[in-house]
Write an enzyme that holds these catalytic residues in place. Structure first.
Site, PDB file in Angstrom:
ATOM      1  N   GLY A 221       0.865  -1.187   0.037  1.00 10.53           N
ATOM      2  CA  GLY A 221      -0.030  -0.044  -0.035  1.00 10.53           C
ATOM      3  C   GLY A 221       1.174   1.170  -0.039  1.00 10.53           C
ATOM      4  N   SER A 222       0.371   2.381   0.462  1.00 12.20           N
ATOM      5  CA  SER A 222       0.856   3.740   0.328  1.00 12.20           C
ATOM      6  C   SER A 222       2.168   3.897   1.061  1.00 12.20           C
ATOM      7  CB  SER A 222       0.001   4.789   0.502  1.00 12.20           C
ATOM      8  OG  SER A 222      -0.427   4.605   1.940  1.00 12.20           O
ATOM      9  N   SER A 223       3.116   4.715   1.005  1.00 12.45           N
ATOM     10  CA  SER A 223       4.312   4.952   1.963  1.00 12.45           C
ATOM     11  C   SER A 223       3.455   5.281   3.562  1.00 12.45           C
ATOM     12  CB  SER A 223       5.055   5.779   1.521  1.00 12.45           C
ATOM     13  OG  SER A 223       6.423   5.560   1.577  1.00 12.45           O
ATOM     14  N   ARG A 224       2.666   6.239   3.308  1.00 11.24           N
ATOM     15  CA  ARG A 224       2.164   7.046   4.562  1.00 11.24           C
ATOM     16  C   ARG A 224       1.708   5.665   5.224  1.00 11.24           C
ATOM     17  NH1 ARG A 224      -2.806   8.820   5.491  1.00 11.24           N
ATOM     18  NH2 ARG A 224      -3.510   8.267   3.331  1.00 11.24           N
ATOM     19  N   THR A 225       0.857   4.833   5.079  1.00  9.18           N
ATOM     20  CA  THR A 225       0.466   3.901   5.952  1.00  9.18           C
ATOM     21  C   THR A 225       1.320   3.077   6.237  1.00  9.18           C
ATOM     22  OG1 THR A 225      -1.811   3.887   4.853  1.00  9.18           O
ATOM     23  CG2 THR A 225      -1.397   2.137   6.220  1.00  9.18           C
ATOM     24  N   GLY A 226       2.329   2.472   5.358  1.00  6.13           N
ATOM     25  CA  GLY A 226       3.294   1.646   5.665  1.00  6.13           C
ATOM     26  C   GLY A 226       4.414   2.314   6.814  1.00  6.13           C
ATOM     27  N   GLU A 244       5.434  -3.256   1.377  1.00  2.41           N
ATOM     28  CA  GLU A 244       5.550  -2.910  -0.264  1.00  2.41           C
ATOM     29  C   GLU A 244       4.987  -1.751  -0.313  1.00  2.41           C
ATOM     30  OE1 GLU A 244       7.521  -4.946  -1.485  1.00  2.41           O
ATOM     31  OE2 GLU A 244       7.374  -6.481  -0.159  1.00  2.41           O
ATOM     32  N   CYS A 278       2.617   1.013  -8.719  1.00  2.54           N
ATOM     33  CA  CYS A 278       3.532   1.357  -7.956  1.00  2.54           C
ATOM     34  C   CYS A 278       5.094   1.357  -8.807  1.00  2.54           C
ATOM     35  CB  CYS A 278       3.843   0.519  -6.836  1.00  2.54           C
ATOM     36  SG  CYS A 278       4.261  -1.083  -7.113  1.00  2.54           S
TER      37      CYS A 278
HETATM   38  N1  LIG Z   1       5.168  -1.640  -3.745  1.00  2.00           N
HETATM   39  C1  LIG Z   1       4.243  -2.345  -4.011  1.00  2.00           C
HETATM   40  O1  LIG Z   1       4.446  -3.646  -4.282  1.00  2.00           O
HETATM   41  C2  LIG Z   1       3.073  -1.679  -4.254  1.00  2.00           C
HETATM   42  C3  LIG Z   1       2.501  -0.411  -3.741  1.00  2.00           C
HETATM   43  N2  LIG Z   1       1.585  -0.012  -4.071  1.00  2.00           N
HETATM   44  C4  LIG Z   1       1.310   1.314  -3.161  1.00  2.00           C
HETATM   45  O2  LIG Z   1      -0.234   1.485  -2.622  1.00  2.00           O
HETATM   46  C5  LIG Z   1      -0.646   2.679  -2.889  1.00  2.00           C
HETATM   47  C6  LIG Z   1      -2.258   2.486  -3.257  1.00  2.00           C
HETATM   48  O3  LIG Z   1      -2.954   1.596  -2.645  1.00  2.00           O
HETATM   49  P1  LIG Z   1      -3.853   2.137  -1.263  1.00  2.00           P
HETATM   50  O4  LIG Z   1      -4.989   0.876  -1.396  1.00  2.00           O
HETATM   51  O5  LIG Z   1      -4.224   3.458  -1.513  1.00  2.00           O
HETATM   52  O6  LIG Z   1      -2.660   2.252  -0.133  1.00  2.00           O
HETATM   53  P2  LIG Z   1      -3.517   2.500   1.614  1.00  2.00           P
HETATM   54  O7  LIG Z   1      -1.920   2.646   2.201  1.00  2.00           O
HETATM   55  O8  LIG Z   1      -4.376   3.676   1.498  1.00  2.00           O
HETATM   56  O9  LIG Z   1      -4.270   1.201   2.080  1.00  2.00           O
HETATM   57  C7  LIG Z   1      -3.713  -0.141   2.106  1.00  2.00           C
HETATM   58  C8  LIG Z   1      -4.269  -0.950   3.097  1.00  2.00           C
HETATM   59  O10 LIG Z   1      -3.880  -0.401   4.462  1.00  2.00           O
HETATM   60  C9  LIG Z   1      -5.149  -0.148   5.078  1.00  2.00           C
HETATM   61  N3  LIG Z   1      -4.961   0.911   6.071  1.00  2.00           N
HETATM   62  C10 LIG Z   1      -4.994   2.219   5.840  1.00  2.00           C
HETATM   63  N4  LIG Z   1      -4.529   3.107   6.785  1.00  2.00           N
HETATM   64  C11 LIG Z   1      -4.347   2.115   7.818  1.00  2.00           C
HETATM   65  C12 LIG Z   1      -3.843   2.478   9.201  1.00  2.00           C
HETATM   66  N5  LIG Z   1      -3.644   3.555   9.879  1.00  2.00           N
HETATM   67  N6  LIG Z   1      -3.506   1.089   9.816  1.00  2.00           N
HETATM   68  C13 LIG Z   1      -3.823   0.129   9.017  1.00  2.00           C
HETATM   69  N7  LIG Z   1      -4.302  -0.080   8.086  1.00  2.00           N
HETATM   70  C14 LIG Z   1      -4.529   0.909   7.353  1.00  2.00           C
HETATM   71  C15 LIG Z   1      -6.271   0.132   3.876  1.00  2.00           C
HETATM   72  O11 LIG Z   1      -7.550  -0.093   4.721  1.00  2.00           O
HETATM   73  C16 LIG Z   1      -5.578  -0.757   3.042  1.00  2.00           C
HETATM   74  O12 LIG Z   1      -6.362  -2.141   3.249  1.00  2.00           O
HETATM   75  C17 LIG Z   1       0.100   3.480  -3.665  1.00  2.00           C
HETATM   76  O13 LIG Z   1       0.953   4.179  -2.895  1.00  2.00           O
HETATM   77  C18 LIG Z   1       1.332   2.542  -4.366  1.00  2.00           C
HETATM   78  O14 LIG Z   1       2.222   2.853  -4.736  1.00  2.00           O
HETATM   79  C19 LIG Z   1       0.643  -0.477  -4.767  1.00  2.00           C
HETATM   80  C20 LIG Z   1       0.894  -1.737  -5.213  1.00  2.00           C
HETATM   81  C21 LIG Z   1       2.066  -2.304  -5.253  1.00  2.00           C
HETATM   82  O1  LIG Z   2       4.300  -9.287  -7.288  1.00  2.00           O
HETATM   83  C1  LIG Z   2       4.782 -10.039  -8.328  1.00  2.00           C
HETATM   84  O2  LIG Z   2       4.290 -10.951  -8.532  1.00  2.00           O
HETATM   85  C2  LIG Z   2       5.394  -9.247  -9.333  1.00  2.00           C
HETATM   86  C3  LIG Z   2       5.465  -8.012  -9.248  1.00  2.00           C
HETATM   87  C4  LIG Z   2       4.210  -6.914 -10.031  1.00  2.00           C
HETATM   88  O3  LIG Z   2       3.416  -7.678 -10.487  1.00  2.00           O
HETATM   89  N1  LIG Z   2       4.397  -5.934 -10.424  1.00  2.00           N
HETATM   90  C5  LIG Z   2       3.565  -5.139 -11.169  1.00  2.00           C
HETATM   91  C6  LIG Z   2       2.511  -4.387 -10.243  1.00  2.00           C
HETATM   92  C7  LIG Z   2       2.977  -3.223  -9.613  1.00  2.00           C
HETATM   93  C8  LIG Z   2       2.076  -2.542  -8.637  1.00  2.00           C
HETATM   94  O4  LIG Z   2       2.230  -3.193  -7.574  1.00  2.00           O
HETATM   95  O5  LIG Z   2       1.439  -1.767  -8.757  1.00  2.00           O
HETATM   96  C9  LIG Z   2       4.262  -4.186 -11.985  1.00  2.00           C
HETATM   97  O6  LIG Z   2       5.524  -4.103 -11.850  1.00  2.00           O
HETATM   98  O7  LIG Z   2       3.575  -3.619 -13.022  1.00  2.00           O
END
Ligand SMILES: NC(=O)C1=CN([C@@H]2O[C@H](COP(=O)(O)OP(=O)(O)OC[C@H]3O[C@@H](n4cnc5c(N)ncnc54)[C@H](O)[C@@H]3O)[C@@H](O)[C@H]2O)C=CC1
Ligand SMILES: O=C(O)CCC(=O)N[C@@H](CCC(=O)O)C(=O)O
EC number: 1.2.1.71
Length: 488
Positions: A221-226, A244, A278
């Site tokens: 999810g997002s960097s903020r929540t992470g 992630e 992401c």
């Molecule tokens: N590096 C990676 O593998 C990936 C990263 N992302 C990132 O995810 C983001 C988009 O996804 P979103 O759903 O908007 O992320 P998000 O951080 O808003 O939510 C992710 C999950 O955390 C939960 N959540 C939110 N605030 C919380 C808290 N304070 N405590 C516990 N749980 C909480 C949400 O309900 C949701 O289930 C983008 O920033 C994107 O870059 C998305 C896909 C892959």
């Molecule tokens: O998790 C995997 O199996 C491989 C990584 C992956 O699928 N990446 C996608 C999704 C990116 C995202 O998390 O938003 C990609 O690189 O397009």
């Protein structure tokens, strides 16, 4: 409506009611209520109870359930792809590839488990040294909305394979995809309590992350929540946390011979999934001068003609909508903010209909923007920065706290070598789009993008811990005793 799945039963959530909407038509797709803190606790208890039985099954028995899950996904592939398209807004062709990635995750996770966390043994003195792996116990999986099937699946499959039981908290924006996925696990014969579904928004997430009964949390999810979760888990070395998160990914363009190939690769990097990956390129670094001007003119022309439309539009669009009207509004405001601070619109992102979350691709030259915000704009808005020389381009590429993906388009291998050595990211590509990372490779970033727990092929590493054993069937006194010990 029964929105939670706990201990093998569908139950009504007793928390806040919420809905998911088709982001283009605003049609209600799913309605239910989130899990309360008490319901989270009962799911954790169910997972704790189910854990020993699941962990003690043989690996082959667990693999058989995973394979039955892959078969269930295939049986429901059309329904699942349609639900992903409807709920996220991504085009059907893309939603179909997401289902394929979910199916493929099974075989790849088995291969990775055997290779990275399997069993090894060899003689060591008069004993046998054995390396085996054990599951952590009960783990929570938090999913994002952009790949509501594939990304949670990338944690759940390896976690179950390793013998953990799981509490799945999907994004509140995509509950219907999560529900269908869990139904596929039920069809596969997963025992009750091994996978529990906790629908809900932030409050449910907070309750789950804070529950003392979990042994780990795998988050995409997002960097903020992470970051918030990282602080919450500070001082808890007994719990495993895999994060992630997002990126502010640079794509550097050098003067390449095939300009159209560069334009196509930039589009695939920046605008696929309406910029909601992401790994999407957020910053495009283009050389100053006439060649860079020509590249940008062509990029603007081709991007301006990209088909944007509803998930099921025919002929199929390249880009669907962003996830919600709220997300569209935030992106339009971010564009306005950049324009007010000196950005030049090469192609302005627009929202053609106020009641649909469809955005057209945007390209802003932000070179003149002072103090450019180092933030991830999760949508189809690409920021261009013009650079004077290659050293300046690398410095600009690295000028971010994130470190997920970085790419170079260049005909020079020497430049790629320099770029690879000097860039700081978990994915570094040469003449390939930044998006579309392979599940057969590790997937994760450094800096603000992750906490050194790469996912995809390396997910096996955070789903189990190694146990080193020295073993011999009988206890014997050594021929030579340690000085100072007398057995006589
Ligand atoms: N590096 C990676 O593998 C990936 C990263 N992302 C990132 O995810 C983001 C988009 O996804 P979103 O759903 O908007 O992320 P998000 O951080 O808003 O939510 C992710 C999950 O955390 C939960 N959540 C939110 N605030 C919380 C808290 N304070 N405590 C516990 N749980 C909480 C949400 O309900 C949701 O289930 C983008 O920033 C994107 O870059 C998305 C896909 C892959
Ligand atoms: O998790 C995997 O199996 C491989 C990584 C992956 O699928 N990446 C996608 C999704 C990116 C995202 O998390 O938003 C990609 O690189 O397009």
């Amino acid at each position: 409506m029964n929105s939670l799945y706990i201990a093998g039963e569908w139950l009504a959530g007793q928390g806040e009611a919420f809905q998911s909407l088709n982001p283009v038509t605003q049609q209600v797709l799913w309605e239910g209520a989130g899990a309360t803190t008490a319901q989270v606790e009962s799911a954790v208890q169910a997972a704790r109870q189910a854990f020993p039985g699941w962990a003690r099954r043989t690996l082959d028995e667990r693999i058989a359930v995973l394979e039955a899950f892959a078969a269930a996904l295939k049986n429901h592939a059309d329904e699942l792809a349609r639900t992903i398209g409807e709920e996220t807004g991504k085009p059907l062709w893309e939603a179909t590839t997401e289902v394929t990635s979910m199916v493929n995750k099974i075989a790849i996770s088995v291969q990775s488990y055997r290779e990275r966390t399997g069993e090894k043994s060899g003689p060591l003195g008069d004993a046998t040294a054995v390396l085996r792996h054990k599951p952590h116990g009960v783990v929570a999986v938090f999913g994002p909305y952009n790949f509501p099937g594939h990304l949670p699946n990338g944690h759940i499959v390896p976690a179950l394979l390793a013998g953990n039981s799981v509490l799945f908290k999907p994004s509140e924006l995509t509950p219907k995809v999560a529900e269908l996925t869990v139904k596929c696990w039920i069809e596969a014969g997963l025992p009750a309590g091994v996978l529990n579904l906790l629908q809900g928004a932030r409050e449910t997430g907070i309750a789950l992350a804070a529950n003392p009964g979990i042994d780990g949390l795998f988050f995409t999810g997002s960097s903020r929540t992470g970051n918030h979760l990282h602080q919450q888990f500070a001082g808890r070395p007994d719990k495993i946390l895999a994060l992630e998160m997002g990126g502010n990914n640079p794509l550097v363009v050098d003067e390449v011979a095939d300009l159209d190939a560069a334009v196509y690769t930039i589009i695939q990097s920046a605008f696929i999934s309406a910029g909601q990956r992401c790994t999407c390129a957020r910053r495009l670094l283009v050389p100053q001068g006439a060649w860079g001007d020509t590249l940008l003119a062509r990029l603007v022309a081709v991007s301006g003609a990209i088909e944007v439309g509803a998930f099921d539009q025919q002929p199929a669009p390249f880009m669907g909508s962003v996830i919600s009207l709220g997300a569209a509004k935030a992106l339009m405001e971010a564009q306005e903010h950049l324009l007010a601070n000196g950005a030049v619109a090469l192609l302005e992102m627009t929202q053609p209909q106020a009641q649909a979350a469809l955005l057209t691709p945007g390209i802003l030259d932000v070179t003149a923007v002072a103090d450019r915000p180092d933030e991830e704009l999760f949508g189809p808005l690409l920021q261009v920065i013009r650079y004077a020389d290659f050293e300046a381009a690398i410095a600009e590429a690295n000028d971010t706290d994130y470190g997920l993906a970085a790419g170079l388009l260049s005909d020079s291998e020497a430049r790629y070598q320099q770029f690879w050595l000097e860039s700081r990211a978990g994915i570094v590509n040469w003449n390939k789009q930044l998006t579309g990372a392979a599940s057969s490779a590790p997937f994760g970033g450094v800096g603000a993008s992750g906490n050194h727990r790469a996912s995809a092929y390396y997910a096996a590493d955070y789903c189990a811990y190694p146990v080193a054993s020295l073993e011999t069937p009988s206890l014997t006194l050594p021929a030579t005793l340690t000085p100072g010990v007398k057995m006589a």
